[in-house]
Design a protein around this motif. Structure first.
Motif, short mmCIF file in Angstrom:
data_model
loop_
_atom_site.label_atom_id
_atom_site.label_comp_id
_atom_site.label_asym_id
_atom_site.label_seq_id
_atom_site.Cartn_x
_atom_site.Cartn_y
_atom_site.Cartn_z
N VAL A 44 1.94 -9.20 13.69
CA VAL A 44 0.50 -8.98 13.80
C VAL A 44 -0.13 -10.08 14.64
CG1 VAL A 44 -1.67 -8.70 12.53
CG2 VAL A 44 0.46 -7.80 11.58
N ALA A 51 0.89 -9.58 18.32
CA ALA A 51 0.16 -8.47 18.92
C ALA A 51 -1.24 -8.91 19.33
CB ALA A 51 0.08 -7.30 17.95
N ALA A 52 -1.87 -9.73 18.50
CA ALA A 52 -3.22 -10.20 18.80
C ALA A 52 -3.24 -11.18 19.98
CB ALA A 52 -3.83 -10.87 17.57
N ASP A 60 -1.46 -11.11 22.80
CA ASP A 60 -1.02 -10.55 24.09
C ASP A 60 0.36 -11.05 24.49
OD1 ASP A 60 -3.21 -8.95 24.46
OD2 ASP A 60 -4.29 -10.36 25.72
N ASN A 112 5.19 -5.31 26.96
CA ASN A 112 4.09 -5.88 26.21
C ASN A 112 4.38 -5.75 24.72
OD1 ASN A 112 2.61 -6.52 28.52
ND2 ASN A 112 1.57 -4.54 28.54
N VAL A 151 2.51 -5.21 22.22
CA VAL A 151 1.83 -4.08 21.57
C VAL A 151 2.54 -2.76 21.83
CG1 VAL A 151 -0.46 -5.14 21.48
CG2 VAL A 151 0.24 -3.85 23.52
N ARG A 160 -9.91 -11.33 19.81
CA ARG A 160 -8.61 -10.69 19.56
C ARG A 160 -8.54 -10.31 18.09
NH1 ARG A 160 -5.09 -12.91 23.44
NH2 ARG A 160 -6.27 -13.03 25.40
N ALA A 211 -6.10 -7.87 15.29
CA ALA A 211 -4.98 -6.98 15.00
C ALA A 211 -4.83 -6.90 13.48
CB ALA A 211 -3.69 -7.47 15.65
N TRP A 227 -1.33 -3.13 14.40
CA TRP A 227 -2.43 -2.27 14.85
C TRP A 227 -3.50 -3.11 15.54
CZ3 TRP A 227 -2.31 2.70 15.50
CH2 TRP A 227 -3.48 3.44 15.61
N ARG A 228 -3.55 -3.04 16.86
CA ARG A 228 -4.51 -3.80 17.66
C ARG A 228 -5.85 -3.08 17.67
NH1 ARG A 228 -3.71 -7.46 22.15
NH2 ARG A 228 -5.79 -8.24 22.68
N THR A 278 -8.61 -2.76 19.69
CA THR A 278 -9.15 -2.96 21.03
C THR A 278 -10.64 -2.62 21.12
OG1 THR A 278 -6.96 -2.39 21.91
CG2 THR A 278 -8.80 -2.42 23.46
N GLU A 296 -12.69 -5.37 19.73
CA GLU A 296 -12.68 -6.54 20.61
C GLU A 296 -13.69 -6.36 21.75
OE1 GLU A 296 -7.91 -7.62 20.12
OE2 GLU A 296 -8.67 -6.73 21.97
#
Length: 327
Positions: A166, A169-170, A172, A187, A189, A258, A260, A269-270, A272, A275
């Protein structure tokens, strides 16, 4: 547990050759998840390839990118001075995972590759499309308190169990992978998958490939951050809901955000949309609440996990509130 062969190598090329020649072989590093699955008969590799002696234990900053070898232990990564100074969100996520004893053994690559902790997946007498495709999902209509509220399918509602992932993912992060055709990057994610119609595939690592390292680009998210994990007990428990939150605040406005979540989907689970909403806005409670509201779009409960529909946005708000209040 069936009888199996055990081999060891200290060369990446040899490890790839060994795994490529045997479709029933598996890599083993810390083994904190793999051995459990073997003992329960969920998986039964006929050969284990010990990769602990591969040269993949570096933690170093190169051209403003943190390189983390796949065989770095979770505890070593959490205690590293570079991580504490420049990526403290990852440190908190690592410290929230498992127990101190497990973190001493578990590796970065193994953490990424771990399977779901769904009880139906572990119980070979129950239907599970992840373990036996086409057999059904026992959790749908069954005991699903720990299960997903995002990205679910008719085939599977399991969640990814990692805290470390997690945080990555946050931030990047990217994953560097080696295979017979050379190296490739993906990536973070995109490394893990949603269940869809193929829940047996947890990630996009291809057969015969090996995780070499994770790379995290430098950022300005080391001041206002928090990792909040809500669980049934304060240690050695998987998340009901977790949130990785990091903000870059300039002149009272959120320049970068950021977010997640863990414990809510088949992959980290990002958030986006949340954000994007926060960027350029004051770090107020009202904006945190609106970001949490946006995050819950398309969330769906399955009965016993309906409480997550309220717990998840409250956890987002709390994580953001703590993050923005840090001096």
């Amino acid at each position: 547990m069936i009888n199996f062969q055990f081999v060891r190598t200290s060369v990446v090329k040899t490890a790839l050759s060994l795994i490529g020649k045997d479709p029933k072989a598996a890599f083993i590093a810390g083994g904190t998840n793999l051995v459990d699955l073997m003992k329960r008969g969920v998986i039964a590799p006929e050969k284990l390839i010990d990769i602990n002696h591969l040269p993949l234990k570096q933690i170093e900053l190169k051209n403003n990118i943190l390189h983390i070898g796949a065989l770095v232990s979770n505890s070593a990564l959490a205690e590293n001075a570079l991580v504490k100074e420049k990526f403290p969100l990852l440190m908190l996520a690592l410290q929230a995972g498992a127990s101190a004893q497990l973190r001493n053994v578990a590796t970065v690559g193994g953490n990424m590759m771990q399977r779901t902790r769904c009880g139906y997946f572990y119980d070979t007498t129950m239907p599970c499309n992840k373990r036996q495709p086409g057999s059904g999902c026992g959790a749908i209509g069954g005991y699903n308190r720990m299960h997903a509220i995002f990205g679910t399918s008719e085939s599977c509602i399991a969640v990814h169990p990692s805290d470390m992932c997690v945080g990555l993912a946050a931030l990047d992060a990217q994953v560097v992978i080696a295979g017979a055709k050379g190296e490739r990057k993906i990536n973070f994610v995109d490394f893990h998958r949603l269940a869809g119609t193929t829940p047996e595939k947890d990630n996009n690592l291809q057969k015969g490939e090996l995780i070499l390292r994770v790379e995290i680009p430098a950022n300005n998210l080391n001041k206002n951050f928090h990792y909040l994990k809500v669980r049934d007990r304060t240690s050695y428990a998987f998340a009901l809901v977790s949130v990785a939150a990091a903000l870059e605040i300039k002149d009272g406005l959120i320049a970068n955000a950021r977010l997640a979540m863990g414990g809510v989907a088949h992959k980290p689970w990002r958030l986006t949309a949340s954000e994007v909403f926060l960027r350029g806005k004051p770090a107020t409670l009202a904006n945190c609440e609106e970001a949490a509201k946006l995050a819950m779009k398309d969330a769906k409960g399955f009965g016993e996990n309906d409480f997550k529909l309220k717990l998840a946005p409250n956890t987002i708000i709390e994580a953001l509130t703590i993050a923005k209040s840090k001096a």
